[in-house]
Design an enzyme around this catalytic site. Structure first.
Site, short mmCIF file in Angstrom:
data_model
loop_
_atom_site.label_atom_id
_atom_site.label_comp_id
_atom_site.label_asym_id
_atom_site.label_seq_id
_atom_site.Cartn_x
_atom_site.Cartn_y
_atom_site.Cartn_z
N GLU A 43 5.01 10.99 -15.50
CA GLU A 43 5.34 10.62 -14.12
C GLU A 43 6.25 11.69 -13.52
O GLU A 43 7.44 11.76 -13.85
CB GLU A 43 6.04 9.25 -14.10
CG GLU A 43 6.55 8.82 -12.74
CD GLU A 43 7.47 7.61 -12.82
OE1 GLU A 43 8.38 7.50 -11.98
OE2 GLU A 43 7.29 6.77 -13.73
N THR A 74 8.85 8.04 -7.83
CA THR A 74 9.76 8.01 -6.68
C THR A 74 8.97 8.21 -5.37
O THR A 74 9.37 8.97 -4.49
CB THR A 74 10.89 9.06 -6.80
OG1 THR A 74 11.33 9.14 -8.16
CG2 THR A 74 12.08 8.68 -5.96
N LYS A 134 6.68 -2.42 -12.34
CA LYS A 134 7.78 -1.66 -12.94
C LYS A 134 9.07 -2.47 -12.77
O LYS A 134 9.52 -2.69 -11.64
CB LYS A 134 7.90 -0.30 -12.24
CG LYS A 134 9.17 0.48 -12.58
CD LYS A 134 9.17 1.78 -11.78
CE LYS A 134 10.57 2.32 -11.63
NZ LYS A 134 10.59 3.59 -10.87
#
Length: 215
Positions: A43, A74, A134
């Protein structure tokens, strides 16, 4: 089928490396060290300057390695998600749920993993078609929270990020997490250029996840 294939790879590996770095070069080296250690989910966060270029480079490097999945982290809005997908990101991670990003990712059959902290947020994410939630920040709750959530919502796939380390990763998995996101303590050796340590840590995370699943 594309979406299912990506989700299956991430779940099978069980560890997603959250890559934050001070430069594009450092981000690439961290990612390569993680892959060498057996972590298949990378990621690349958009806090990295030129994150889309890092994603593009890694996607090109690993395009012939079907096991490695490169994603974006993000991601705060749908515009950034589209930039990431065009660069080659195969999954998108956000610190918080965003409906427009969920819609965009569904349109392109790209898994979207938004950060959620409450049952209300998790329910909303599931309604929007999110496949993996998440749990963020994970250290605000700890592994026991996962068991509490899965009592009323046994169908939810949870990936904690923040607060996952080598001492508690097995407990997260045993409590029902489909995977874990690991950042700071995994990639910290990059600051001193010790990428071989990142590879070693990656191997330890993979081993502990597998041990937890077999227990």
């Amino acid at each position: 089928m594309k979406k299912l294939r990506i989700l299956s790879k991430l779940a099978e590996c069980g560890v997603v490396a959250v890559v934050r770095a001070d430069s594009k070069e450092e981000a690439v080296k961290i990612s390569e060290a993680c892959v060498e250690g057996g972590i298949k989910g990378i990621e690349v966060t958009f806090t990295v300057q030129g994150a889309d270029e890092v994603i593009k480079e890694l996607a090109s490097v690993y395009k012939d390695n079907g096991d490695v999945v490169i994603g974006a982290g993000t991601v705060l809005d749908a515009t950034t998600a589209r930039i990431a997908i065009l660069a080659g990101a195969e999954f998108v991670v956000s610190p918080a749920f965003d409906e427009e990003t969920a819609k965009l990712c569904n349109l392109y059959q790209v898994p979207y993993m938004p950060g959620c902290m409450t049952l209300t947020e998790i329910k909303r994410a599931l309604e929007a078609g999110v496949d993996i939630v998440k749990l963020f920040p994970g250290n605000a709750f700890g592994p026991d929270f996962v068991k509490a959530v899965k009592a009323p919502l046994p169908q939810v796939n949870i990936m904690p990020t923040g607060g996952v380390d080598l001492n508690n990763v097995e407990q997260w998995i045993k409590n029902g997490c489909v995977a874990v996101g690991v950042g700071g303590n995994l990639i910290a050796p990059a600051k001193t250029g010790e990428y071989n340590k990142i590879t070693e840590y990656a191997k330890q995370y993979i081993a502990k996840v597998q041990a937890a699943r077999e227990a």
